[in-house]
Write a protein that holds these residues in place. Structure first.
Motif, PDB file in Angstrom:
ATOM      1  N   LYS A 117       0.940  -1.352  -0.028  1.00  0.00           N
ATOM      2  CA  LYS A 117      -0.228  -0.055  -0.135  1.00  0.00           C
ATOM      3  C   LYS A 117       1.099   1.683   0.302  1.00  0.00           C
ATOM      4  O   LYS A 117       0.213   2.568  -0.313  1.00  0.00           O
ATOM      5  CB  LYS A 117      -0.977  -0.102   1.174  1.00  0.00           C
ATOM      6  CG  LYS A 117      -1.970  -1.556   0.725  1.00  0.00           C
ATOM      7  CD  LYS A 117      -2.890  -1.225   2.204  1.00  0.00           C
ATOM      8  CE  LYS A 117      -2.675  -0.943   4.034  1.00  0.00           C
ATOM      9  NZ  LYS A 117      -2.096  -2.661   3.881  1.00  0.00           N
ATOM     10  N   LYS A 119       2.425   4.535  -1.693  1.00  0.00           N
ATOM     11  CA  LYS A 119       1.939   4.988  -2.462  1.00  0.00           C
ATOM     12  C   LYS A 119       2.827   5.069  -3.568  1.00  0.00           C
ATOM     13  O   LYS A 119       1.962   4.844  -4.798  1.00  0.00           O
ATOM     14  CB  LYS A 119       2.263   6.942  -2.510  1.00  0.00           C
ATOM     15  CG  LYS A 119       0.872   7.059  -0.766  1.00  0.00           C
ATOM     16  CD  LYS A 119       1.356   8.976  -0.620  1.00  0.00           C
ATOM     17  CE  LYS A 119       0.326   9.123   0.540  1.00  0.00           C
ATOM     18  NZ  LYS A 119       1.002   8.446   1.953  1.00  0.00           N
ATOM     19  N   CYS A 122       2.065   1.710  -5.549  1.00  0.00           N
ATOM     20  CA  CYS A 122       0.408   1.937  -6.153  1.00  0.00           C
ATOM     21  C   CYS A 122       1.146   2.890  -7.179  1.00  0.00           C
ATOM     22  O   CYS A 122      -0.086   2.627  -8.245  1.00  0.00           O
ATOM     23  CB  CYS A 122      -0.864   2.887  -5.246  1.00  0.00           C
ATOM     24  SG  CYS A 122      -0.693   2.084  -3.890  1.00  0.00           S
ATOM     25  N   ASP A 126      -0.290   1.281 -11.533  1.00  0.00           N
ATOM     26  CA  ASP A 126      -0.980   2.848 -12.483  1.00  0.00           C
ATOM     27  C   ASP A 126      -0.323   3.217 -13.951  1.00  0.00           C
ATOM     28  O   ASP A 126      -0.921   2.938 -14.413  1.00  0.00           O
ATOM     29  CB  ASP A 126      -1.596   3.690 -11.610  1.00  0.00           C
ATOM     30  CG  ASP A 126      -2.481   3.132 -10.486  1.00  0.00           C
ATOM     31  OD1 ASP A 126      -2.976   1.748  -9.872  1.00  0.00           O
ATOM     32  OD2 ASP A 126      -3.144   4.218  -9.358  1.00  0.00           O
ATOM     33  N   TYR A 136      -3.084  -3.158  -5.448  1.00  0.00           N
ATOM     34  CA  TYR A 136      -4.291  -1.729  -4.893  1.00  0.00           C
ATOM     35  C   TYR A 136      -3.251  -0.370  -5.522  1.00  0.00           C
ATOM     36  O   TYR A 136      -1.949  -1.072  -6.495  1.00  0.00           O
ATOM     37  CB  TYR A 136      -3.217  -1.677  -3.629  1.00  0.00           C
ATOM     38  CG  TYR A 136      -3.185  -2.254  -2.349  1.00  0.00           C
ATOM     39  CD1 TYR A 136      -4.107  -2.412  -1.801  1.00  0.00           C
ATOM     40  CD2 TYR A 136      -2.109  -3.352  -1.713  1.00  0.00           C
ATOM     41  CE1 TYR A 136      -4.973  -3.600  -0.940  1.00  0.00           C
ATOM     42  CE2 TYR A 136      -2.765  -3.749  -0.915  1.00  0.00           C
ATOM     43  CZ  TYR A 136      -3.300  -4.375  -0.026  1.00  0.00           C
ATOM     44  OH  TYR A 136      -3.840  -5.252   0.448  1.00  0.00           O
ATOM     45  N   THR A 137      -4.420   0.240  -5.727  1.00  0.00           N
ATOM     46  CA  THR A 137      -4.476   1.193  -6.849  1.00  0.00           C
ATOM     47  C   THR A 137      -3.977   2.466  -5.921  1.00  0.00           C
ATOM     48  O   THR A 137      -3.934   2.718  -5.167  1.00  0.00           O
ATOM     49  CB  THR A 137      -4.868   1.244  -7.920  1.00  0.00           C
ATOM     50  OG1 THR A 137      -4.992   2.129  -8.823  1.00  0.00           O
ATOM     51  CG2 THR A 137      -6.692   1.803  -6.972  1.00  0.00           C
ATOM     52  N   LEU A 138      -3.701   3.586  -7.066  1.00  0.00           N
ATOM     53  CA  LEU A 138      -3.696   4.904  -6.286  1.00  0.00           C
ATOM     54  C   LEU A 138      -4.955   5.626  -6.565  1.00  0.00           C
ATOM     55  O   LEU A 138      -5.629   6.279  -7.587  1.00  0.00           O
ATOM     56  CB  LEU A 138      -2.396   5.358  -6.868  1.00  0.00           C
ATOM     57  CG  LEU A 138      -1.742   6.690  -6.106  1.00  0.00           C
ATOM     58  CD1 LEU A 138      -1.477   6.472  -4.590  1.00  0.00           C
ATOM     59  CD2 LEU A 138      -1.088   7.803  -6.195  1.00  0.00           C
ATOM     60  N   HIS A 139      -5.309   6.055  -5.047  1.00  0.00           N
ATOM     61  CA  HIS A 139      -6.607   6.837  -5.724  1.00  0.00           C
ATOM     62  C   HIS A 139      -6.742   8.411  -5.431  1.00  0.00           C
ATOM     63  O   HIS A 139      -5.643   8.823  -5.773  1.00  0.00           O
ATOM     64  CB  HIS A 139      -7.134   6.929  -3.947  1.00  0.00           C
ATOM     65  CG  HIS A 139      -8.799   6.983  -3.431  1.00  0.00           C
ATOM     66  ND1 HIS A 139      -8.952   8.571  -3.360  1.00  0.00           N
ATOM     67  CD2 HIS A 139     -10.009   6.782  -3.599  1.00  0.00           C
ATOM     68  CE1 HIS A 139     -10.678   9.167  -3.566  1.00  0.00           C
ATOM     69  NE2 HIS A 139     -11.168   7.899  -3.695  1.00  0.00           N
ATOM     70  N   PRO A 140      -7.189   8.866  -6.840  1.00  0.00           N
ATOM     71  CA  PRO A 140      -7.214  10.326  -6.498  1.00  0.00           C
ATOM     72  C   PRO A 140      -6.779  10.659  -6.029  1.00  0.00           C
ATOM     73  O   PRO A 140      -5.992  12.730  -6.132  1.00  0.00           O
ATOM     74  CB  PRO A 140      -8.685  10.573  -6.848  1.00  0.00           C
ATOM     75  CG  PRO A 140      -8.880   9.939  -7.418  1.00  0.00           C
ATOM     76  CD  PRO A 140      -8.739   8.659  -6.611  1.00  0.00           C
ATOM     77  N   ALA A 141      -7.390  10.575  -4.613  1.00  0.00           N
ATOM     78  CA  ALA A 141      -6.934  11.351  -2.840  1.00  0.00           C
ATOM     79  C   ALA A 141      -5.203  11.411  -2.830  1.00  0.00           C
ATOM     80  O   ALA A 141      -4.579  12.086  -1.360  1.00  0.00           O
ATOM     81  CB  ALA A 141      -7.298  11.588  -1.689  1.00  0.00           C
ATOM     82  N   TRP A 145      -5.680   2.192  -2.425  1.00  0.00           N
ATOM     83  CA  TRP A 145      -6.576   2.085  -2.915  1.00  0.00           C
ATOM     84  C   TRP A 145      -7.234   0.036  -3.250  1.00  0.00           C
ATOM     85  O   TRP A 145      -6.565   0.196  -3.920  1.00  0.00           O
ATOM     86  CB  TRP A 145      -8.284   2.585  -4.051  1.00  0.00           C
ATOM     87  CG  TRP A 145      -9.131   2.901  -3.338  1.00  0.00           C
ATOM     88  CD1 TRP A 145      -9.854   2.197  -4.144  1.00  0.00           C
ATOM     89  CD2 TRP A 145      -9.917   3.192  -1.692  1.00  0.00           C
ATOM     90  NE1 TRP A 145     -10.981   2.396  -3.821  1.00  0.00           N
ATOM     91  CE2 TRP A 145     -11.372   2.820  -2.640  1.00  0.00           C
ATOM     92  CE3 TRP A 145      -9.915   3.621  -0.722  1.00  0.00           C
ATOM     93  CZ2 TRP A 145     -12.855   3.239  -1.816  1.00  0.00           C
ATOM     94  CZ3 TRP A 145     -11.051   4.270  -0.140  1.00  0.00           C
ATOM     95  CH2 TRP A 145     -12.329   3.721  -0.012  1.00  0.00           C
ATOM     96  N   GLN A 152      -9.834  -5.872  -1.078  1.00  0.00           N
ATOM     97  CA  GLN A 152     -11.105  -5.563  -0.228  1.00  0.00           C
ATOM     98  C   GLN A 152     -11.000  -5.977   0.627  1.00  0.00           C
ATOM     99  O   GLN A 152     -10.195  -4.754   2.071  1.00  0.00           O
ATOM    100  CB  GLN A 152     -12.443  -5.176  -0.246  1.00  0.00           C
ATOM    101  CG  GLN A 152     -12.518  -4.558  -2.245  1.00  0.00           C
ATOM    102  CD  GLN A 152     -13.917  -4.617  -2.047  1.00  0.00           C
ATOM    103  OE1 GLN A 152     -14.968  -4.382  -1.142  1.00  0.00           O
ATOM    104  NE2 GLN A 152     -14.673  -3.499  -3.003  1.00  0.00           N
TER     105      GLN A 152
END
Length: 211
Positions: A117, A119, A122, A126, A136-141, A145, A152
């Protein structure tokens, strides 16, 4: 098959390095033409598991399943601690640095497993091209994620103490499920360091003597 100045070259072979001689050439003197250990790559798999060291080791059972499911795959593993990974079980071990990131982003994989997780992990998930991605991917925030439903459970137990305390699944089972596999008791894979000159057969046998 590619031919350079009359010399046969197999860039699709799992052993081929491209910048230095491969191990079969170095150790047995084999060349691509008629090579008895030529192993054409059928799938390209990337594992991103950076750290911590204990979690990297606890992830190695996944290698057994991947070798079973994809025996002709070339497996690449990106990590912060390449020395602890089993050299013979992984085709390509890369340390996280700028050069590794640049050339991974120029390649394409069939399967990509991002098990961290962090950054940077992630972000690599992407930006690296792969047909199928897990983890896990990188959330726009700007935070980690789940990349799909499989990620999950492991994601939630990592961000909420209450869920972590109630979690009954061992770490390795969670990793397998995150990758879309059922855990069947696969064991760890350790590096014997034989390539560094260690000979474990000469170690004393039996229980240590007590003073």
């Amino acid at each position: 098959m590619p031919n350079l100045n009359g010399t046969t070259v197999h860039p699709d072979c799992r052993h081929f390095r491209g910048d230095v001689p491969c191990r079969p050439n170095k150790e047995q003197g084999y060349v691509c033409a008629g090579c008895p250990v030529y192993a054409p790559t059928q799938q390209r798999i990337l594992i991103i598991k950076l750290g911590a060291i204990g979690d990297v080791i606890r992830t190695t059972p996944l290698l057994r399943r991947l070798r079973q499911e994809y025996p002709a795959a070339k497996i690449t593993w990106l990590t912060l601690t390449p020395a602890i990974l089993p050299q013979g079980a992984i085709d390509e071990i890369l340390k996280l640095d700028l050069s590794s990131v640049l050339h991974l982003q120029a390649r394409e994989f069939d399967l990509l497993f991002n098990l961290d997780k962090d950054k940077e992990a992630c972000a690599l998930h992407d930006t690296i091209r792969a047909t199928h991605k897990f983890g896990y991917t990188l959330h726009p925030a700007g935070v980690a994620w789940p990349g799909n439903d499989l990620a999950q459970h492991k994601f939630l137990t990592g961000v909420f103490d209450q869920l972590s305390l109630g979690n009954q699944k061992p770490y390795v089972q969670e990793i397998f499920e995150l990758c879309g596999f059922e855990f069947r008791g696969e064991e760890y894979v350790f590096d014997t360091h034989e390539d560094k000159g260690y000979n474990w057969n000469i170690l004393p046998q039996g229980s240590p003597a007590l003073a």
